[in-house]
Scaffold this motif. Structure first.
Motif, PDB file in Angstrom:
ATOM      1  N   TYR A   1      -8.372   4.587   8.012  1.00 28.38           N
ATOM      2  CA  TYR A   1      -7.991   3.259   7.540  1.00 28.38           C
ATOM      3  C   TYR A   1      -6.735   2.836   8.291  1.00 28.38           C
ATOM      4  CZ  TYR A   1      -6.216  -0.395   4.450  1.00 28.38           C
ATOM      5  OH  TYR A   1      -5.742  -1.573   3.942  1.00 28.38           O
TER       6      TYR A   1
ATOM      7  N   THR B   1      -3.565   0.450   8.284  1.00 27.33           N
ATOM      8  CA  THR B   1      -2.800  -0.318   7.304  1.00 27.33           C
ATOM      9  C   THR B   1      -2.532  -1.741   7.771  1.00 27.33           C
ATOM     10  OG1 THR B   1      -0.707   0.515   8.186  1.00 27.33           O
ATOM     11  CG2 THR B   1      -1.673   1.720   6.325  1.00 27.33           C
ATOM     12  N   LYS B   2      -2.413  -2.601   6.768  1.00 30.25           N
ATOM     13  CA  LYS B   2      -2.046  -3.995   6.995  1.00 30.25           C
ATOM     14  C   LYS B   2      -0.660  -4.225   6.394  1.00 30.25           C
ATOM     15  CE  LYS B   2      -5.909  -5.206   4.869  1.00 30.25           C
ATOM     16  NZ  LYS B   2      -6.732  -4.134   4.602  1.00 30.25           N
ATOM     17  N   GLN B   3      -0.069  -5.336   6.706  1.00 29.72           N
ATOM     18  CA  GLN B   3       1.250  -5.660   6.185  1.00 29.72           C
ATOM     19  C   GLN B   3       1.254  -5.592   4.661  1.00 29.72           C
ATOM     20  OE1 GLN B   3       2.778  -9.365   7.637  1.00 29.72           O
ATOM     21  NE2 GLN B   3       4.674  -9.203   6.502  1.00 29.72           N
ATOM     22  N   ASN B   4       2.273  -4.944   4.096  1.00 31.78           N
ATOM     23  CA  ASN B   4       2.497  -4.800   2.656  1.00 31.78           C
ATOM     24  C   ASN B   4       1.515  -3.869   1.947  1.00 31.78           C
ATOM     25  OD1 ASN B   4       4.761  -6.533   2.673  1.00 31.78           O
ATOM     26  ND2 ASN B   4       3.388  -8.305   2.642  1.00 31.78           N
ATOM     27  N   ASP B   5       0.755  -3.052   2.682  1.00 25.82           N
ATOM     28  CA  ASP B   5      -0.114  -2.062   2.047  1.00 25.82           C
ATOM     29  C   ASP B   5       0.722  -0.989   1.364  1.00 25.82           C
ATOM     30  OD1 ASP B   5      -2.749  -2.858   2.436  1.00 25.82           O
ATOM     31  OD2 ASP B   5      -3.040  -1.657   4.251  1.00 25.82           O
ATOM     32  N   SER B   6       0.214  -0.477   0.257  1.00 29.72           N
ATOM     33  CA  SER B   6       0.813   0.679  -0.407  1.00 29.72           C
ATOM     34  C   SER B   6      -0.300   1.707  -0.606  1.00 29.72           C
ATOM     35  CB  SER B   6       1.445   0.300  -1.742  1.00 29.72           C
ATOM     36  OG  SER B   6       0.462  -0.151  -2.641  1.00 29.72           O
TER      37      SER B   6
ATOM     38  N   ALA C   1      -2.513   1.326  -3.783  1.00 30.35           N
ATOM     39  CA  ALA C   1      -3.457   0.202  -3.699  1.00 30.35           C
ATOM     40  C   ALA C   1      -4.618   0.530  -2.762  1.00 30.35           C
ATOM     41  CB  ALA C   1      -2.737  -1.059  -3.231  1.00 30.35           C
ATOM     42  N   ILE C   2      -4.331   1.201  -1.657  1.00 34.03           N
ATOM     43  CA  ILE C   2      -5.394   1.608  -0.730  1.00 34.03           C
ATOM     44  C   ILE C   2      -6.362   2.551  -1.436  1.00 34.03           C
ATOM     45  CG2 ILE C   2      -5.890   2.917   1.374  1.00 34.03           C
ATOM     46  CD1 ILE C   2      -3.135   1.854   2.429  1.00 34.03           C
TER      47      ILE C   2
ATOM     48  N   CYS D   1      -8.591   0.827  -4.069  1.00 37.95           N
ATOM     49  CA  CYS D   1      -9.710   0.076  -3.488  1.00 37.95           C
ATOM     50  C   CYS D   1     -10.741   0.993  -2.844  1.00 37.95           C
ATOM     51  CB  CYS D   1      -9.194  -0.914  -2.451  1.00 37.95           C
ATOM     52  SG  CYS D   1      -8.259  -2.271  -3.145  1.00 37.95           S
ATOM     53  N   TYR D   2     -10.289   1.919  -2.013  1.00 36.16           N
ATOM     54  CA  TYR D   2     -11.211   2.753  -1.248  1.00 36.16           C
ATOM     55  C   TYR D   2     -12.013   3.685  -2.144  1.00 36.16           C
ATOM     56  CZ  TYR D   2     -13.080   6.144   1.998  1.00 36.16           C
ATOM     57  OH  TYR D   2     -13.923   6.969   2.682  1.00 36.16           O
TER      58      TYR D   2
ATOM     59  N   ALA E   1       2.526  -1.783   8.955  1.00 36.68           N
ATOM     60  CA  ALA E   1       1.235  -2.254   9.454  1.00 36.68           C
ATOM     61  C   ALA E   1       0.862  -1.480  10.711  1.00 36.68           C
ATOM     62  CB  ALA E   1       1.302  -3.752   9.744  1.00 36.68           C
TER      63      ALA E   1
END
Length: 69
Positions: A3, A5-10, A13-14, A17-18, A48
């Motif tokens: 995966y 990461t995108k801006q502001n990912d934690s 939260a990842i 979702c995953y 990110a």
């Protein structure tokens, strides 16, 4: 799976979702941290463009494995 990461990912939260919105998200966070050494040193908001390994993790055998209540 990997995966990026995108801006502001934690991480929580990842994982939420995953791993399909698990009740015991802390269990998955701990396993992903084990698969990605030094990830915890980056802090709660990940930069990110970081590539994370998201391993296949079986459901927890003990539903009380939590980071928080």
């Amino acid at each position: 799976m990997q995966y990026r990461t995108k801006q502001n990912d934690s991480l929580d939260a990842i994982c939420w979702c995953y791993y399909d919105k698990p009740r015991e998200v802390g269990y998955y966070v701990l396993n992903v941290l084990a698969a990605n050494p030094d990830l915890a040193e980056l802090g709660p908001v990940l930069p990110a463009g970081l590539t994370l390994e998201l391993p296949d993790i079986p459901p927890p055998s003990n539903p009380t494995d939590r980071l928080w209540n």
